[in-house]
Design a protein around this motif. Structure first.
Motif, PDB file in Angstrom:
ATOM      1  N   THR A 331       1.455  -1.023  -0.244  1.00  0.00           N
ATOM      2  CA  THR A 331       0.321  -0.025  -0.022  1.00  0.00           C
ATOM      3  C   THR A 331       0.832   1.376   0.135  1.00  0.00           C
ATOM      4  OG1 THR A 331      -1.315  -1.355   0.590  1.00  0.00           O
ATOM      5  CG2 THR A 331      -1.783   1.060   1.396  1.00  0.00           C
ATOM      6  N   VAL A 332       2.081   1.418   1.171  1.00  0.00           N
ATOM      7  CA  VAL A 332       2.456   2.283   0.957  1.00  0.00           C
ATOM      8  C   VAL A 332       2.843   2.829  -0.272  1.00  0.00           C
ATOM      9  CG1 VAL A 332       4.403   3.098   2.210  1.00  0.00           C
ATOM     10  CG2 VAL A 332       2.848   2.589   3.276  1.00  0.00           C
ATOM     11  N   SER A 333       3.448   1.627  -0.770  1.00  0.00           N
ATOM     12  CA  SER A 333       4.420   1.906  -2.226  1.00  0.00           C
ATOM     13  C   SER A 333       3.236   2.235  -3.559  1.00  0.00           C
ATOM     14  CB  SER A 333       5.277   0.441  -2.815  1.00  0.00           C
ATOM     15  OG  SER A 333       6.095  -0.223  -1.777  1.00  0.00           O
ATOM     16  N   LEU A 334       2.731   1.466  -3.229  1.00  0.00           N
ATOM     17  CA  LEU A 334       1.168   2.592  -4.393  1.00  0.00           C
ATOM     18  C   LEU A 334       1.362   4.044  -3.795  1.00  0.00           C
ATOM     19  CD1 LEU A 334      -1.391  -0.797  -4.827  1.00  0.00           C
ATOM     20  CD2 LEU A 334       1.186   0.104  -6.777  1.00  0.00           C
ATOM     21  N   VAL A 335       0.769   4.353  -2.807  1.00  0.00           N
ATOM     22  CA  VAL A 335       0.099   5.570  -2.702  1.00  0.00           C
ATOM     23  C   VAL A 335       1.555   6.299  -2.877  1.00  0.00           C
ATOM     24  CG1 VAL A 335       0.039   6.785  -0.986  1.00  0.00           C
ATOM     25  CG2 VAL A 335      -1.074   5.114  -0.972  1.00  0.00           C
ATOM     26  N   TYR A 336       3.027   5.862  -2.272  1.00  0.00           N
ATOM     27  CA  TYR A 336       4.167   6.559  -3.013  1.00  0.00           C
ATOM     28  C   TYR A 336       4.462   6.973  -4.968  1.00  0.00           C
ATOM     29  CZ  TYR A 336       8.463   8.381  -0.989  1.00  0.00           C
ATOM     30  OH  TYR A 336       9.386   9.442  -0.859  1.00  0.00           O
ATOM     31  N   LEU A 337       4.543   5.456  -5.398  1.00  0.00           N
ATOM     32  CA  LEU A 337       4.243   5.515  -6.477  1.00  0.00           C
ATOM     33  C   LEU A 337       3.316   6.611  -7.360  1.00  0.00           C
ATOM     34  CD1 LEU A 337       5.763   2.204  -7.953  1.00  0.00           C
ATOM     35  CD2 LEU A 337       7.424   4.682  -7.243  1.00  0.00           C
ATOM     36  N   ALA A 639       2.679  10.492   1.262  1.00  0.00           N
ATOM     37  CA  ALA A 639       3.890  10.486   0.953  1.00  0.00           C
ATOM     38  C   ALA A 639       4.990  10.858   2.458  1.00  0.00           C
ATOM     39  CB  ALA A 639       4.352  10.843  -0.716  1.00  0.00           C
ATOM     40  N   ARG A 640       5.005  11.841   2.676  1.00  0.00           N
ATOM     41  CA  ARG A 640       5.713  12.573   3.468  1.00  0.00           C
ATOM     42  C   ARG A 640       5.396  11.264   5.027  1.00  0.00           C
ATOM     43  NH1 ARG A 640       3.432  17.754   1.665  1.00  0.00           N
ATOM     44  NH2 ARG A 640       4.997  18.786   1.015  1.00  0.00           N
ATOM     45  N   LEU A 641       4.381  11.188   5.226  1.00  0.00           N
ATOM     46  CA  LEU A 641       4.530  10.368   6.077  1.00  0.00           C
ATOM     47  C   LEU A 641       4.507   9.029   6.087  1.00  0.00           C
ATOM     48  CD1 LEU A 641       0.893  10.730   6.675  1.00  0.00           C
ATOM     49  CD2 LEU A 641       2.493  12.180   8.479  1.00  0.00           C
ATOM     50  N   ALA A 642       5.206   8.240   4.531  1.00  0.00           N
ATOM     51  CA  ALA A 642       5.585   6.977   4.371  1.00  0.00           C
ATOM     52  C   ALA A 642       7.212   7.328   5.010  1.00  0.00           C
ATOM     53  CB  ALA A 642       5.340   6.904   3.109  1.00  0.00           C
ATOM     54  N   ASN A 643       7.933   8.692   4.419  1.00  0.00           N
ATOM     55  CA  ASN A 643       9.595   8.429   4.397  1.00  0.00           C
ATOM     56  C   ASN A 643      10.325   7.838   5.499  1.00  0.00           C
ATOM     57  OD1 ASN A 643      10.074   9.677   2.028  1.00  0.00           O
ATOM     58  ND2 ASN A 643       9.521  11.471   2.774  1.00  0.00           N
ATOM     59  N   PRO A 644       9.423   8.525   7.054  1.00  0.00           N
ATOM     60  CA  PRO A 644      10.462   7.780   7.920  1.00  0.00           C
ATOM     61  C   PRO A 644      10.218   6.117   7.838  1.00  0.00           C
ATOM     62  CG  PRO A 644       8.726   9.906   8.951  1.00  0.00           C
ATOM     63  CD  PRO A 644       8.629   9.358   7.219  1.00  0.00           C
ATOM     64  N   LEU A 645       9.105   5.277   7.848  1.00  0.00           N
ATOM     65  CA  LEU A 645       8.870   3.775   7.212  1.00  0.00           C
ATOM     66  C   LEU A 645      10.275   3.993   6.934  1.00  0.00           C
ATOM     67  CD1 LEU A 645       5.350   3.389   7.616  1.00  0.00           C
ATOM     68  CD2 LEU A 645       6.513   3.875   9.662  1.00  0.00           C
ATOM     69  N   THR A 663      17.490  -7.114  13.650  1.00  0.00           N
ATOM     70  CA  THR A 663      16.938  -7.687  12.988  1.00  0.00           C
ATOM     71  C   THR A 663      16.984  -7.389  11.373  1.00  0.00           C
ATOM     72  OG1 THR A 663      16.125  -8.750  14.353  1.00  0.00           O
ATOM     73  CG2 THR A 663      15.535  -9.497  12.436  1.00  0.00           C
ATOM     74  N   ALA A 664      17.409  -7.741  10.630  1.00  0.00           N
ATOM     75  CA  ALA A 664      17.273  -7.243   9.070  1.00  0.00           C
ATOM     76  C   ALA A 664      16.430  -7.221   8.324  1.00  0.00           C
ATOM     77  CB  ALA A 664      19.062  -7.271   8.493  1.00  0.00           C
ATOM     78  N   PRO A 665      15.868  -6.657   7.834  1.00  0.00           N
ATOM     79  CA  PRO A 665      14.486  -6.558   6.926  1.00  0.00           C
ATOM     80  C   PRO A 665      14.789  -7.196   5.693  1.00  0.00           C
ATOM     81  CG  PRO A 665      14.590  -4.243   6.626  1.00  0.00           C
ATOM     82  CD  PRO A 665      15.982  -5.083   7.363  1.00  0.00           C
ATOM     83  N   PRO A 666      13.786  -7.963   5.269  1.00  0.00           N
ATOM     84  CA  PRO A 666      14.160  -8.958   4.017  1.00  0.00           C
ATOM     85  C   PRO A 666      14.601  -8.339   2.948  1.00  0.00           C
ATOM     86  CG  PRO A 666      11.887  -8.827   4.259  1.00  0.00           C
ATOM     87  CD  PRO A 666      12.335  -8.142   6.018  1.00  0.00           C
ATOM     88  N   MET A 667      15.127  -9.075   2.290  1.00  0.00           N
ATOM     89  CA  MET A 667      16.313  -8.150   0.768  1.00  0.00           C
ATOM     90  C   MET A 667      15.028  -7.335   0.341  1.00  0.00           C
ATOM     91  SD  MET A 667      18.744  -7.008  -0.303  1.00  0.00           S
ATOM     92  CE  MET A 667      19.753  -7.890   0.806  1.00  0.00           C
ATOM     93  N   PRO A 668      14.537  -8.044  -0.418  1.00  0.00           N
ATOM     94  CA  PRO A 668      12.943  -7.201  -1.649  1.00  0.00           C
ATOM     95  C   PRO A 668      12.537  -5.803  -0.827  1.00  0.00           C
ATOM     96  CG  PRO A 668      12.667  -9.378  -1.089  1.00  0.00           C
ATOM     97  CD  PRO A 668      13.550  -9.181  -0.461  1.00  0.00           C
ATOM     98  N   TRP A 669      12.150  -6.053   0.749  1.00  0.00           N
ATOM     99  CA  TRP A 669      11.743  -4.533   1.282  1.00  0.00           C
ATOM    100  C   TRP A 669      13.082  -4.052   1.319  1.00  0.00           C
ATOM    101  CZ3 TRP A 669       8.584  -5.114   6.549  1.00  0.00           C
ATOM    102  CH2 TRP A 669       8.370  -6.199   5.474  1.00  0.00           C
ATOM    103  N   THR A 670      14.022  -4.254   1.276  1.00  0.00           N
ATOM    104  CA  THR A 670      15.499  -2.827   1.391  1.00  0.00           C
ATOM    105  C   THR A 670      15.310  -2.550  -0.108  1.00  0.00           C
ATOM    106  OG1 THR A 670      16.629  -4.142   2.747  1.00  0.00           O
ATOM    107  CG2 THR A 670      17.386  -2.544   1.880  1.00  0.00           C
ATOM    108  N   LEU A 671      15.287  -2.988  -0.700  1.00  0.00           N
ATOM    109  CA  LEU A 671      15.274  -2.573  -2.508  1.00  0.00           C
ATOM    110  C   LEU A 671      13.849  -1.975  -2.732  1.00  0.00           C
ATOM    111  CD1 LEU A 671      16.637  -5.994  -3.987  1.00  0.00           C
ATOM    112  CD2 LEU A 671      18.231  -4.345  -3.969  1.00  0.00           C
ATOM    113  N   VAL A 672      12.603  -1.994  -1.937  1.00  0.00           N
ATOM    114  CA  VAL A 672      11.340  -1.282  -2.440  1.00  0.00           C
ATOM    115  C   VAL A 672      12.003  -0.019  -1.699  1.00  0.00           C
ATOM    116  CG1 VAL A 672       9.245  -0.871  -1.998  1.00  0.00           C
ATOM    117  CG2 VAL A 672      10.342  -3.287  -2.732  1.00  0.00           C
ATOM    118  N   ALA A 673      12.719  -0.018  -0.487  1.00  0.00           N
ATOM    119  CA  ALA A 673      12.648   1.219   0.357  1.00  0.00           C
ATOM    120  C   ALA A 673      13.670   2.119  -0.518  1.00  0.00           C
ATOM    121  CB  ALA A 673      12.615   1.139   1.574  1.00  0.00           C
TER     122      ALA A 673
END
Length: 732
Positions: A331-337, A639-645, A663-673
């Motif tokens: 959801t965050v990714s779609l809103v951001y894009l 989008a501004r609210l999503a930035n800190p996440l 604990t490291a987040p999954p690699m796909p999440w890191t790439l998306v962020a």
């Protein structure tokens, strides 16, 4: 006289003639580029009319005394038709006004007057009545005979009066030629009406209420007492004919007029109706459309829905944490894009063409007689007391007929510092102080709403105390209102901050880039297609009648301009961006801009909570396209609210790679962020650069390239806005 200057760009459609050809005459037509170089009042008073430009050396025209010094073969000569070519006064007046070479060309008087009528048609003016003509002549003669007015000033006033069609008494006072007290005394003598002073006079509320407030405001009249079954009516100017009969019909008794200075009548009307104005400002929305009022913020169904939503999120996080995280990330990714895509599309659409509303360059501005009465609302607080003198200087530069201008300086009655500054200031005749009784929200929105109810103008504009609008902004707005479709009732002027020679500190540079991207590109492109766009709290030009019906500004809303934009949109009204700029000369600090960004997020969320109380009605009012526009309108805040996440995800991944025990987040999440952060920051930087390009403020490139820091600051401010909304204390 100083050397003549080149004519402004876009105002010359010249006729090139060789030295042997004869001078053009009126019968050959009037050049549209020079027809309106002289105001209507001057043309009619001195019987002159510019009609052509001539490119030839002055010595080929005859007597060198007939044109201004400094002419050359590259300096076009303005041909001015006149009925009296040997009139030295007319020649000097035309020279001083045009400040360029002129040539008075004799024409037959009937032909000349017909040309003036074609250029300045009289159809929009109300014909002067016999009574008004007699009063004008008698008033001028009386003031001349008493030595209170000289012939030169009378001639100037008559020129203005001819152009505007307003009474001579109004022109004399508004232009500062004669004191208000002198005109009142003269009108008292002419009309045999008793002159009174209303300062500290007692007020009979029962008698004052016999005349409806809108009618009292329109005619600047108020019943003050009853004597022998006759109602004493305080007036700022003598009333005759229809207005007097209309007031007498409402009062239901014979009238006896008492004339007083306009400011005294206005102050007495504030005492009579001020408490009611505050009550209306506080309760209008709650009584007429309670579902659109920001007080209280959450209704009972909304509170229940919020509790259910929180419970569902907690339950999902306990039972299906991985699924909840994936859905949240998607959801965050779609809103951001979606936000970035929308911003880029609007920015490039705004850069591709002029999306602001501006007068047609080929059309003249509205003549003074057709300009609407304009009310300028300026809310003031204690911190603004020191800026009153600067404010008056800024308003004095406005190019607008003083008889059609009304300035309302608004303050609360217990703001003694501001009231003292206003009492000490030398207020122009068109400026009035509106003292608002202390009650209710006591916000800027409340002051503006009260000022709106006291306004006599058909259009109004809100300025801050440190605003410096373009000198011709009111004229440009009036022309655009006349040309715009009927459903366009609001024009938002572009905003900027004051810069020194194009240079500024980092905070001012960021602020200028933010405003440039918003008003030069995003909002302008959105409103050009009748979309839903943000309105600002300053430099908003709007028609007063529909604004009053809409309930004006909500005094309990954190960002009332955002709420007003959506309310007007739901009622079928639209807005445009005006091709005119207002510069804020105030001291821009990091703290002030952080608080502004915080309020913007609070106001956006508050607007959503208010207008989403009845989703079906919202859908019916704005349609599917309107709902999509509303979603895109809120996307930047999301989008501004999503930035800190996103920062948290990237920070955890970076800390894990550095060997820290996290604990490291999954690699796909890191790439998306990382991808989203890159897209968001590049989008913000690109829009800032485009805003600089549009405004040609190339000295702010450094601030534009550092936009990611501003983007981070705005994200922190957005979360502060959320906290501010959550902790907001509901008033009873």
């Amino acid at each position: 006289m100083s050397a003549p200057t080149d004519p402004p760009a876009g105002e010359t459609v010249s006729r090139s003639l060789d030295a042997e050809s004869r001078l053009p005459v009126l019968a050959e037509g009037i050049d549209s580029g020079v027809a309106h170089l002289l105001p209507e009042g001057l043309c009619r008073t001195f019987r002159v009319q510019p009609y052509a430009l001539l490119h030839r050396e002055p010595d080929t025209l005859g007597d060198p005394e007939q044109h201004a010094q400094g002419a050359s073969d590259t300096q076009p000569v303005v041909l001015v038709a006149t009925g009296e070519p040997d009139d030295p006064i007319a020649l000097q007046v035309v020279r001083d006004r045009l400040r360029r070479p002129v040539w008075l060309v004799p024409h037959a008087l009937p032909e000349l007057m017909a040309a003036i009528e074609r250029v300045h048609p009289a159809r929009a003016r109300t014909p002067e009545t016999a009574e008004a003509r007699l009063e004008r002549a008698q008033l001028g003669d009386m003031l001349l005979a008493s030595g209170l007015l000289d012939q030169q000033r009378l001639d100037d006033a008559l020129a203005v009066q001819t152009g505007t069609g307003d009474p001579l008494s109004e022109v004399l006072v508004a232009e500062g030629f004669v004191e208000e007290s002198v005109v009142v005394a003269a009108l008292s003598e002419l009309h045999q009406i008793q002159r009174v002073s209303l300062i500290d006079s007692p007020l009979d509320h029962e008698t004052a209420d016999r005349l409806p407030e809108p009618l009292a405001r329109e005619h600047a009249a108020l019943p003050v007492a009853v004597a022998d079954s006759t109602v004493l009516l305080a007036v700022a100017r003598p009333l005759v004919g229809e207005p007097l009969a209309e007031i007498e019909a409402h009062v239901g008794a014979p009238l006896r007029q008492l004339i007083a200075e306009r400011r005294e009548v206005d102050h007495l009307m504030q005492r009579a109706h001020g408490p009611h104005h505050v009550e209306v400002a506080e309760s209008f929305l709650r009584e007429t459309e309670p579902e659109l009022a920001a007080r209280p913020l959450l209704t009972a169904p909304q509170r229940l829905a919020a509790l259910v939503l929180i419970a569902l999120v907690v339950l999902a996080g306990w039972q299906w944490p991985a699924d909840l995280a994936r859905w949240t990330a998607a959801t965050v990714s779609l809103v951001y894009l979606a936000c970035c895509a929308q911003q880029l599309v609007l920015a490039h659409r705004g850069l591709a063409g002029r999306t602001e509303l501006c007068p047609d360059a080929h059309l003249p501005g509205l003549p003074d007689s057709q300009l609407p009465r304009y009310t300028v609302l300026v809310p003031l607080h204690g911190d603004d007391a020191g800026h009153v003198a600067t404010l008056l200087e800024s308003l004095a530069r406005l190019d607008y007929p003083r008889t059609r201008l009304e300035v309302r300086l608004l303050c609360v009655d217990d703001d003694f510092e501001t009231r003292r500054a206003l009492d000490d200031a030398d207020l122009p005749p068109y400026a009035f102080v509106s003292v608002v009784p202390r009650a209710g929200a006591r916000t800027r929105a409340q002051l503006c709403t009260v000022g709106l109810m006291q306004a006599r103008g058909t259009h109004c504009v809100v300025y801050n105390v440190d605003d410096l609008p373009d000198d011709d902004q009111l004229r440009v707005a009036a022309r655009c209102f006349a040309d715009a479709p009927a459903h366009v009732i609001a024009l938002q002027a572009k905003l900027n901050v004051a810069l020194d020679d194009g240079r500024a500190g980092l905070v001012r540079g960021w602020a200028s880039n933010e405003l440039a991207g918003r008003f030069e590109l995003l909002v302008a492109a959105d409103t050009a297609r009748d979309g839903l766009a943000e309105l600002a709290g300053s430099s908003l030009h709007i028609a007063t009648a529909p604004l009053r019906v809409a309930g004006a500004w909500d005094p309990h809303h954190d960002a009332p301009a955002l709420d007003l934009a959506l309310r007007l949109y739901r009622q079928g009204y639209r807005s445009r961006v005006l091709d005119s700029t207002t510069v804020s000369t105030g001291h821009a600090t990091l703290g002030s801009w952080f608080r502004w960004l915080c309020r913007q997020t609070t106001g956006a969320l508050e607007t959503v909570l208010v207008h989403a109380r009845h989703p079906r009605r919202l859908r019916r009012d704005v349609g599917t396209r309107g709902l999509a526009a509303l979603g895109l309108w809120l996307a930047p805040h999301a989008a501004r609210l999503a930035n800190p996440l996103l920062w948290c995800v990237v920070s955890l991944a970076s800390a894990h790679r550095l060997g820290l025990p996290v604990t490291a987040p999954p690699m796909p999440w890191t790439l998306v962020a990382v991808s989203l952060l890159l897209v968001g920051n590049l989008t913000a930087t690109w829009i800032a650069l485009l805003g600089n390009l549009r405004r040609r403020e190339f000295g702010l490139t450094r601030a534009a390239l550092l936009t990611p820091l501003w983007w981070a600051l705005s994200s922190l401010a957005a979360w502060c806005g959320v906290v501010r909304l959550v902790l907001r204390r509901e008033e009873p």
